[in-house]
Design a protein around this motif. Structure first.
Motif, short mmCIF file in Angstrom:
data_model
loop_
_atom_site.label_atom_id
_atom_site.label_comp_id
_atom_site.label_asym_id
_atom_site.label_seq_id
_atom_site.Cartn_x
_atom_site.Cartn_y
_atom_site.Cartn_z
N ALA A 111 -7.73 -14.66 -46.11
CA ALA A 111 -6.76 -15.31 -45.21
C ALA A 111 -7.28 -16.66 -44.74
CB ALA A 111 -6.38 -14.40 -44.04
N VAL A 112 -7.77 -17.43 -45.70
CA VAL A 112 -8.24 -18.79 -45.40
C VAL A 112 -7.60 -19.74 -46.42
CG1 VAL A 112 -10.47 -18.05 -44.49
CG2 VAL A 112 -10.26 -18.64 -46.92
N VAL A 113 -7.62 -21.01 -46.08
CA VAL A 113 -7.26 -22.04 -47.05
C VAL A 113 -8.45 -22.99 -47.18
CG1 VAL A 113 -4.76 -21.91 -46.81
CG2 VAL A 113 -6.05 -23.36 -45.25
N THR A 114 -8.70 -23.43 -48.40
CA THR A 114 -9.86 -24.26 -48.68
C THR A 114 -9.40 -25.59 -49.25
OG1 THR A 114 -11.17 -22.30 -49.19
CG2 THR A 114 -12.03 -24.40 -49.97
N CYS A 115 -9.83 -26.67 -48.64
CA CYS A 115 -9.52 -27.99 -49.18
C CYS A 115 -10.29 -28.18 -50.48
CB CYS A 115 -9.89 -29.09 -48.19
SG CYS A 115 -9.50 -30.73 -48.81
N ARG A 116 -9.58 -28.57 -51.51
CA ARG A 116 -10.24 -28.61 -52.82
C ARG A 116 -11.10 -29.86 -52.99
NH1 ARG A 116 -6.38 -30.67 -57.64
NH2 ARG A 116 -5.50 -32.44 -56.59
N PHE A 117 -11.05 -30.79 -52.01
CA PHE A 117 -11.79 -32.04 -52.14
C PHE A 117 -13.28 -31.80 -51.84
CE2 PHE A 117 -11.16 -36.86 -51.03
CZ PHE A 117 -12.04 -37.19 -52.03
N HIS A 118 -13.60 -31.37 -50.60
CA HIS A 118 -14.99 -31.14 -50.23
C HIS A 118 -15.26 -29.72 -49.76
CE1 HIS A 118 -14.30 -35.51 -49.77
NE2 HIS A 118 -15.50 -35.60 -50.31
N GLY A 119 -14.22 -28.88 -49.82
CA GLY A 119 -14.45 -27.47 -49.57
C GLY A 119 -14.40 -27.03 -48.13
N TRP A 120 -13.77 -27.81 -47.24
CA TRP A 120 -13.63 -27.34 -45.87
C TRP A 120 -12.70 -26.13 -45.87
CZ3 TRP A 120 -13.73 -31.24 -41.29
CH2 TRP A 120 -14.82 -32.10 -41.43
N VAL A 121 -13.06 -25.13 -45.07
CA VAL A 121 -12.33 -23.87 -45.07
C VAL A 121 -11.75 -23.61 -43.68
CG1 VAL A 121 -12.46 -21.38 -45.53
CG2 VAL A 121 -13.91 -22.96 -46.82
N TYR A 122 -10.45 -23.27 -43.64
CA TYR A 122 -9.75 -22.99 -42.38
C TYR A 122 -9.18 -21.59 -42.43
CZ TYR A 122 -9.79 -28.12 -42.26
OH TYR A 122 -10.17 -29.45 -42.29
N ASN A 123 -9.26 -20.88 -41.29
CA ASN A 123 -8.66 -19.54 -41.27
C ASN A 123 -7.20 -19.61 -40.82
OD1 ASN A 123 -8.63 -19.71 -38.47
ND2 ASN A 123 -10.41 -18.37 -38.17
N ALA A 124 -6.56 -18.45 -40.69
CA ALA A 124 -5.13 -18.40 -40.39
C ALA A 124 -4.82 -18.79 -38.95
CB ALA A 124 -4.57 -17.01 -40.70
N LYS A 125 -5.86 -18.94 -38.13
CA LYS A 125 -5.64 -19.49 -36.79
C LYS A 125 -5.85 -21.00 -36.79
CE LYS A 125 -7.10 -15.26 -34.49
NZ LYS A 125 -8.27 -14.59 -33.88
N GLY A 126 -6.14 -21.55 -37.96
CA GLY A 126 -6.36 -22.99 -38.08
C GLY A 126 -7.80 -23.40 -37.83
N GLU A 127 -8.64 -22.43 -37.46
CA GLU A 127 -10.03 -22.77 -37.12
C GLU A 127 -10.81 -23.18 -38.37
OE1 GLU A 127 -10.34 -19.47 -33.51
OE2 GLU A 127 -10.83 -18.94 -35.58
N LEU A 128 -11.63 -24.19 -38.20
CA LEU A 128 -12.49 -24.66 -39.30
C LEU A 128 -13.69 -23.70 -39.36
CD1 LEU A 128 -13.30 -26.79 -41.41
CD2 LEU A 128 -14.23 -28.17 -39.54
N VAL A 129 -13.74 -22.86 -40.38
CA VAL A 129 -14.75 -21.80 -40.41
C VAL A 129 -15.90 -22.10 -41.37
CG1 VAL A 129 -13.19 -19.96 -39.68
CG2 VAL A 129 -13.41 -20.47 -42.12
N ASP A 130 -15.79 -23.12 -42.20
CA ASP A 130 -16.89 -23.41 -43.11
C ASP A 130 -16.82 -24.87 -43.55
OD1 ASP A 130 -19.09 -21.86 -44.62
OD2 ASP A 130 -18.21 -23.15 -46.17
N VAL A 131 -17.95 -25.55 -43.42
CA VAL A 131 -18.08 -26.93 -43.88
C VAL A 131 -19.30 -27.01 -44.78
CG1 VAL A 131 -18.51 -29.32 -43.20
CG2 VAL A 131 -17.02 -27.89 -41.81
N PRO A 132 -19.14 -27.18 -46.08
CA PRO A 132 -20.31 -27.32 -46.94
C PRO A 132 -21.22 -28.46 -46.47
CG PRO A 132 -18.34 -26.97 -48.25
CD PRO A 132 -17.88 -27.18 -46.84
#
Lengths: 402, 118
Positions: A111-132
């Motif tokens: 239940a996350v979306v990942t930006c395909r550019f640099h891989g930032w990951v956001y959960n379904a609450k919109g929180e930024l949960v992972d930054v490579p």
């Protein structure tokens, strides 16, 4: 020759007037900008159905060209739907590429979306949960401050709405008002097998709305698709604030074609072919339970038309793109077919409907081009076009503040 | 584990029963939280079961939310991959191996020795 004025639909609403309405709202850039700022960026807008993103991690990306954005709708592991601008907080890339065009669907079990550019990951609450490689960002960078930009979201009867305003002036409940009671009990959630058509049309979005809001055109433009539908009438006018409802009735049609008869016996999938099977309707829809009732149309302001019939429903939506371009989306809903025969019967009915919609949409560009000629400064409306008149008054009131 | 036969490696006291084989989903994995250590993950690929750390070595993802594809696990965050048998990274951007543990199916239960890496 004198023509007797007989306007039974309009008579109870003298505030709507009888005079022709101006052409300017269909052509003016200034008027269009005001519609966007005072209506489309302020009001609740339908962007999908809950069953489109039924499971945790399902997401839909819906383009909203008028606002130059697209919306991510994502269902979290807790079952709740979040809505966010499809804009990465890193350098602004679209988090999800719109590979599906107007509507893109996907699923991620986390239940996350990942930006395909640099891989930032956001959960379904919109929180930024992972930054490579987050350690390479300066100390002032704060993940908690860089979630997806949220959009107000709400649901009614399975319809998912968003509101682009920072602080909506009304809750979704307040916005819908009487529409909710009007449709109370209609089984939208059980009739979910959807046939979708869409097209970009070179006309103002209201030209599209107008074409679907009256029955006056049916005997003429639909002589090809619905040759039996010559005797129609409209009734059950109801205004729910900015929203509006009207019902369409017709006399028994000429006998349908043999193939139409066969399809209708297998599955009642067409609004043009009546069946005698009882179907439970909300008490405010076909209130007299009249046997000639065909379907009812409710316009959820500003741009969404819901039509409910016995065992089927369909919607039209016109999205502004520029003052003389819009996106039309037509969706036709049936119960899932239980047999191959029903599948065929449904396809027959849906294609009949598609042909009618092609007849409808084919007038729209001609109408816009004719208006663009500048030859007319006003257009004439008859009694059956009461929904257009109401639309004009509501929009004009919002645009001009009067 | 006293009921486990002596001829098996399961006889070792380090082995613990983690779950029933039927608890392991067809898609993704089963996350098991244990006191005093990181959560672990149980995966199935075909008829084989695998036990690994649950957290990806690259991002902060639960690999149980990923997809098992022919003996490999694909992370749901960045689509990096690991070989479930060896833990070796097999798909970018993952570069650090994933810890894997000896595991065995016995009497319908999944046992693993989570005290040592495979």
């Amino acid at each position: 020759m004198n023509v007797q004025t007989r306007m039974p639909l309009l008579a109870p609403y003298p505030e709507l007037g009888e005079a022709p309405i101006p052409v300017e709202p269909y052509l003016s850039q200034e008027y269009y900008e005001a519609e966007l700022n005072k209506i489309f960026r302020q009001d609740w807008l339908v962007v999908g159905r809950e069953e489109e993103i039924a499971n945790p991690g399902d997401y839909k990306v819906k383009k909203l060209d008028f606002a130059r954005t697209s919306v991510i709708l994502i269902r979290g592991k807790d079952g709740k739907i979040g809505a966010f601008h499809n804009v990465c907080r890193h350098r602004g890339n679209k988090v999800i590429s719109e590979t599906g065009g107007e509507e893109t669907f996907g699923n991620n079990k986390a239940a996350v979306v990942t930006c395909r550019f640099h891989g930032w990951v956001y959960n379904a609450k919109g929180e930024l949960v992972d930054v490579p490689m987050q350690e390479k960002f300066p100390s002032c960078f704060n993940r908690a401050e860089n979630g997806l930009v949220p959009i107000h979201v709400g649901s009614w009867a399975g319809f998912v709405f968003v509101n682009l305003a920072k602080t909506p002036s009304k809750t979704l409940d307040e916005f819908l008002g009487g529409v909710k009671e009007h449709f109370e009990g209609y089984p939208f959630n059980e009739i979910t097998h959807c046939h979708t058509y869409y097209a970009h049309i070179n006309c103002n979005w209201k030209v599209g709305m107008d074409a679907f809001c009256e029955g006056y055109h049916v005997p003429t433009i639909h002589a090809g698709s619905f040759p039996g539908l010559t005797d129609y009438w409209q009734d059950d006018v109801a205004f729910h604030g900015d929203h509006r409802s009207i019902a369409f009735y017709s006399s028994d049609m000429n006998p349908p074609t043999p193939v139409g008869t066969a399809a209708n016996e297998l599955f009642g999938a067409s609004i043009a072919l009546k069946r005698d099977e009882p179907f439970p309707l909300p008490k405010m829809v076909n209130p007299k339970r009249h046997k000639n009732w065909g379907f009812e149309q409710t316009t959820v302001f500003p741009n969404f038309l819901i039509h409910v019939g016995a065992g089927l429903w369909f919607t039209h939506q016109f999205w502004p793109v520029t003052q003389d371009k819009c996106l039309w989306e037509g969706k036709y809903y049936l119960k899932p077919p239980a047999t191959n025969s029903q599948f065929w019967a449904q396809r027959y009915a849906v294609l009949l409907q598609r042909n009618a919609w092609l007849e409808d949409t084919a007038t729209m560009e001609d109408t816009q081009q004719a208006l663009l000629s500048g030859v007319l400064d006003k257009i004439n409306l008859q009694d059956d076009e009461i929904m257009l008149r109401h639309q004009f008054h509501i929009i004009n009131g919002r645009v001009t503040g009067k | 584990m006293s009921d486990v036969g002596e001829d098996s490696k399961i006889a070792s006291s380090q082995w613990v029963a983690l779950c029933s084989a039927t608890d392991v989903p067809d898609i993704g994995g089963l996350r098991i939280e244990l006191e005093g250590r990181e959560a672990i993950a149980v995966f199935r690929s075909g008829d084989e079961y695998f036990v690994t750390d649950d957290q990806c070595t690259h991002g902060n993802a639960s690999l149980c939310d990923g997809d098992v594809i022919e003996g490999e696990i694909e992370c749901p965050f960045h689509r990096g991959m690991f070989d479930l048998r060896t833990g070796q990274p097999t798909g970018s951007p993952c570069t650090v191996p994933l810890r894997t543990y000896p595991a065995e199916l016995r009497d319908g239960l999944i046992y693993a020795d989570i005290s040592q890496e495979k």
